[in-house]
Motif scaffolding. Structure first.
Motif, PDB file in Angstrom:
ATOM      1  N   ALA A  80      -9.937  45.024 -21.496  1.00 25.21           N
ATOM      2  CA  ALA A  80     -11.266  44.500 -21.707  1.00 25.21           C
ATOM      3  C   ALA A  80     -11.099  43.087 -21.525  1.00 25.21           C
ATOM      4  O   ALA A  80     -11.845  42.435 -20.704  1.00 25.21           O
ATOM      5  CB  ALA A  80     -11.904  45.067 -22.848  1.00 25.21           C
ATOM      6  N   GLY A  81     -10.315  42.463 -21.967  1.00 30.23           N
ATOM      7  CA  GLY A  81     -10.403  40.877 -21.898  1.00 30.23           C
ATOM      8  C   GLY A  81     -10.075  40.443 -20.667  1.00 30.23           C
ATOM      9  O   GLY A  81     -10.497  39.481 -20.166  1.00 30.23           O
ATOM     10  N   ASP A  82      -8.822  41.252 -20.094  1.00 29.65           N
ATOM     11  CA  ASP A  82      -8.680  40.966 -18.701  1.00 29.65           C
ATOM     12  C   ASP A  82      -9.909  40.966 -17.723  1.00 29.65           C
ATOM     13  O   ASP A  82      -9.978  40.167 -16.566  1.00 29.65           O
ATOM     14  CB  ASP A  82      -7.414  41.783 -18.256  1.00 29.65           C
ATOM     15  N   ALA A  83     -10.593  41.945 -17.815  1.00 28.78           N
ATOM     16  CA  ALA A  83     -11.623  42.495 -17.024  1.00 28.78           C
ATOM     17  C   ALA A  83     -12.895  40.967 -16.990  1.00 28.78           C
ATOM     18  O   ALA A  83     -13.337  40.593 -16.144  1.00 28.78           O
ATOM     19  CB  ALA A  83     -12.497  43.677 -17.240  1.00 28.78           C
ATOM     20  N   VAL A  84     -12.738  40.570 -18.190  1.00 27.06           N
ATOM     21  CA  VAL A  84     -13.755  39.514 -18.690  1.00 27.06           C
ATOM     22  C   VAL A  84     -13.289  38.147 -17.778  1.00 27.06           C
ATOM     23  O   VAL A  84     -14.047  37.613 -17.300  1.00 27.06           O
ATOM     24  CB  VAL A  84     -13.990  39.289 -20.126  1.00 27.06           C
ATOM     25  N   LEU A  85     -12.019  37.785 -17.889  1.00 27.33           N
ATOM     26  CA  LEU A  85     -11.328  36.930 -17.566  1.00 27.33           C
ATOM     27  C   LEU A  85     -11.554  36.720 -16.125  1.00 27.33           C
ATOM     28  O   LEU A  85     -11.743  36.015 -15.413  1.00 27.33           O
ATOM     29  CB  LEU A  85      -9.877  36.878 -17.898  1.00 27.33           C
ATOM     30  N   ARG A  86     -11.068  37.658 -15.462  1.00 24.16           N
ATOM     31  CA  ARG A  86     -11.077  37.890 -14.048  1.00 24.16           C
ATOM     32  C   ARG A  86     -12.531  37.644 -13.325  1.00 24.16           C
ATOM     33  O   ARG A  86     -12.761  37.117 -12.258  1.00 24.16           O
ATOM     34  CB  ARG A  86     -10.610  39.418 -13.443  1.00 24.16           C
ATOM     35  N   ALA A  87     -13.460  38.513 -13.900  1.00 30.60           N
ATOM     36  CA  ALA A  87     -15.014  38.215 -13.695  1.00 30.60           C
ATOM     37  C   ALA A  87     -15.491  36.841 -13.863  1.00 30.60           C
ATOM     38  O   ALA A  87     -16.159  36.274 -13.057  1.00 30.60           O
ATOM     39  CB  ALA A  87     -15.936  39.044 -14.558  1.00 30.60           C
ATOM     40  N   ALA A  88     -14.829  36.094 -14.593  1.00 31.50           N
ATOM     41  CA  ALA A  88     -15.134  34.556 -14.821  1.00 31.50           C
ATOM     42  C   ALA A  88     -14.346  33.637 -13.910  1.00 31.50           C
ATOM     43  O   ALA A  88     -14.600  32.378 -13.959  1.00 31.50           O
ATOM     44  CB  ALA A  88     -14.742  34.149 -16.321  1.00 31.50           C
ATOM     45  N   GLY A  89     -13.411  34.204 -13.298  1.00 35.36           N
ATOM     46  CA  GLY A  89     -12.647  33.390 -12.225  1.00 35.36           C
ATOM     47  C   GLY A  89     -11.182  33.318 -12.515  1.00 35.36           C
ATOM     48  O   GLY A  89     -10.389  32.329 -11.799  1.00 35.36           O
ATOM     49  N   GLY A  90     -10.821  33.718 -13.670  1.00 35.09           N
ATOM     50  CA  GLY A  90      -9.489  33.616 -13.977  1.00 35.09           C
ATOM     51  C   GLY A  90      -8.595  34.640 -13.469  1.00 35.09           C
ATOM     52  O   GLY A  90      -8.955  35.432 -12.701  1.00 35.09           O
ATOM     53  N   SER A  91      -7.279  34.588 -13.891  1.00 33.05           N
ATOM     54  CA  SER A  91      -6.186  35.684 -13.216  1.00 33.05           C
ATOM     55  C   SER A  91      -5.029  35.875 -14.621  1.00 33.05           C
ATOM     56  O   SER A  91      -4.927  35.126 -15.547  1.00 33.05           O
ATOM     57  CB  SER A  91      -5.529  35.327 -12.164  1.00 33.05           C
ATOM     58  N   THR A  92      -4.778  37.167 -14.446  1.00 34.26           N
ATOM     59  CA  THR A  92      -3.677  37.833 -15.276  1.00 34.26           C
ATOM     60  C   THR A  92      -2.400  38.279 -14.503  1.00 34.26           C
ATOM     61  O   THR A  92      -2.577  39.162 -13.687  1.00 34.26           O
ATOM     62  CB  THR A  92      -4.261  38.664 -16.293  1.00 34.26           C
ATOM     63  N   VAL A  93      -1.329  37.606 -14.530  1.00 28.50           N
ATOM     64  CA  VAL A  93      -0.250  37.796 -13.723  1.00 28.50           C
ATOM     65  C   VAL A  93       1.105  38.293 -14.243  1.00 28.50           C
ATOM     66  O   VAL A  93       1.325  37.699 -15.603  1.00 28.50           O
ATOM     67  CB  VAL A  93       0.020  36.608 -12.576  1.00 28.50           C
ATOM     68  N   THR A  94       1.875  38.890 -13.739  1.00 30.31           N
ATOM     69  CA  THR A  94       3.235  39.254 -14.231  1.00 30.31           C
ATOM     70  C   THR A  94       4.119  37.656 -14.092  1.00 30.31           C
ATOM     71  O   THR A  94       3.540  36.914 -13.264  1.00 30.31           O
ATOM     72  CB  THR A  94       3.739  40.395 -13.755  1.00 30.31           C
ATOM     73  N   LEU A  95       5.219  37.909 -14.498  1.00 31.54           N
ATOM     74  CA  LEU A  95       6.304  36.761 -14.191  1.00 31.54           C
ATOM     75  C   LEU A  95       6.428  36.569 -12.773  1.00 31.54           C
ATOM     76  O   LEU A  95       7.118  35.401 -12.383  1.00 31.54           O
ATOM     77  CB  LEU A  95       7.380  36.832 -14.979  1.00 31.54           C
ATOM     78  N   ASP A  96       6.376  37.558 -11.798  1.00 29.38           N
ATOM     79  CA  ASP A  96       6.660  37.522 -10.643  1.00 29.38           C
ATOM     80  C   ASP A  96       5.412  37.199  -9.779  1.00 29.38           C
ATOM     81  O   ASP A  96       5.353  36.782  -8.268  1.00 29.38           O
ATOM     82  CB  ASP A  96       7.279  38.779  -9.960  1.00 29.38           C
ATOM     83  N   GLY A  97       4.334  36.703 -10.604  1.00 28.44           N
ATOM     84  CA  GLY A  97       3.006  36.145  -9.895  1.00 28.44           C
ATOM     85  C   GLY A  97       2.010  37.191  -9.478  1.00 28.44           C
ATOM     86  O   GLY A  97       1.082  36.900  -8.810  1.00 28.44           O
ATOM     87  N   HIS A  98       2.511  38.455  -9.477  1.00 23.92           N
ATOM     88  CA  HIS A  98       1.347  39.524  -9.052  1.00 23.92           C
ATOM     89  C   HIS A  98       0.247  39.943 -10.141  1.00 23.92           C
ATOM     90  O   HIS A  98       0.710  39.776 -11.379  1.00 23.92           O
ATOM     91  CB  HIS A  98       2.342  40.855  -8.670  1.00 23.92           C
ATOM     92  N   PRO A  99      -0.834  40.441  -9.957  1.00 24.24           N
ATOM     93  CA  PRO A  99      -1.863  40.496 -10.730  1.00 24.24           C
ATOM     94  C   PRO A  99      -1.408  41.787 -11.770  1.00 24.24           C
ATOM     95  O   PRO A  99      -0.550  42.785 -11.280  1.00 24.24           O
ATOM     96  CB  PRO A  99      -2.872  41.175  -9.704  1.00 24.24           C
TER      97      PRO A  99
END
Length: 264
Positions: A214-233
């Protein structure tokens, strides 16, 4: 969909606060994590709303999974529900606990709500638009405002988990020249990034998908990103993992204004 999420989260939050203020017993689940009556009541409320309005979409909910009720979501869109994220904050009477509901499509969190009932605020994200909601004492929305991540400043402000810090987190902060770090519980870390109050949140200790979606959905909608250590979403719907249990997340980093994605 967000309309249903909002109604479910507000009603669940009301039930949580009733338990919070009245006192409660704490039990331990099989994995030794704590659970209270508030978790169970809130999950029942949320699942009732989702089943009524979206009967064909399965839901993965934390307490149901603990009880062995796990629908098959492989190849399907589904909901992720954490009825009380930050149970330790709840038990220790810190007001940072949240209600989390998210919708996952093609492995990505495309809609979500995070509601902090003791703080009277909620955050939603869907379709590239994130909002902050002010919740009144009678559990109605008194204000809605659009939020967005901020541009990357010269001096980064990081967020860290209050209960799950690690030496690797300290190393990350030093390596990325982070000037300050604030500790806070639950999914509110994603939301502070989403409203432009911080820049990065590294997580190097274990989380589950319902903790983050849920927090990730909010962050992505706000223009941010959540990525693994290899840089993928960070992806959702992770089952049959040889190295960990179903729905367990790898380490990840959340960024506010900085995009850090590997080209697909």
């Amino acid at each position: 969909m967000l309309a249903t999420f909002e109604k479910a989260a507000l009603e669940a939050g009301k039930a949580i606060l009733e338990v919070y203020r009245a006192g409660y017993a704490v039990a331990l689940k099989q994995d030794q994590s704590p659970v209270t009556l508030a978790d169970e009541r809130a999950e029942h409320i949320i699942l009732d709303y989702l089943t009524r309005d979206f009967p064909d979409i399965p839901a993965i909910a934390e307490e149901s999974v603990a009880a062995g009720r796990i629908p098959d979501i492989r190849g399907r869109s589904f909901f992720l529900v954490d009825p009380l994220d930050g149970t330790r904050e709840f038990i220790e009477h810190r007001d940072e606990f949240t209600v989390n509901i998210a919708y996952i499509h093609n492995g990505a969190p495309v809609a979500g709500i995070v509601f902090a009932p003791a703080l009277g605020i909620a955050f939603t994200g869907e379709g590239g638009e994130a909002r902050k909601l002010v919740i009144s004492d009678n559990f109605t929305v008194s204000d809605r405002s659009i939020i967005a991540v901020r541009g990357r400043p010269d001096r980064l402000l990081a967020l860290a988990s209050r209960c799950n810090s690690s030496p690797r987190t300290d190393s990350f902060l030093a390596e990325n020249a982070v000037s300050a770090c604030t500790s806070i519980g639950s999914s509110l870390k994603f939301c502070l990034l989403a409203e432009g109050k911080a820049d990065v949140y590294p997580r190097f200790t274990r989380t589950m998908e319902w903790d983050t979606a849920a927090g990730d959905a909010v962050l992505r909608a706000a223009g941010g990103s959540t990525v693994t250590l290899d840089g993928h979403p960070l992806a959702y719907g992770k089952t049959d993992q040889s190295e960990d249990s179903d729905f367990a997340n790898p380490n990840f980093i959340c960024w506010g204004g900085k995009k850090n994605l590997v080209d697909a």
